[in-house]
Motif scaffolding. Structure first.
Motif: not given
Ligand code: FES
Length: 56
Positions: A1-5, A8-13, A41
């Motif tokens: 899921m995107y944390v920072c729109l 464009g940073v996801t929780d996985t990143q 975020c």
């Protein structure tokens, strides 16, 4: 899921950044650029970082 729109940073990143050596929210923020624009975020990002750090 995107944390920072904005960035464009996801929780996985975020988790990967912690596994690769980041050991604080500040370091993850510096590496991925999260919360550097609108800042909405920040709260969720901190939570994801905290969870990832306790798993390492
Ligand atoms: Fe992360 Fe805007 S959503 S800075």
């Amino acid at each position: 899921m995107y944390v920072c729109l904005c960035e464009g940073v996801t929780d996985t990143q975020i988790r990967d950044a912690v596994y690769e050596g980041c050991c604080s929210y500040r370091e993850v923020r510096g590496t991925l650029g999260i919360a550097s624009q609108c800042g909405k975020c920040a709260c969720l990002a901190k939570q994801v970082v905290r969870e990832a750090i306790t798993e390492v």
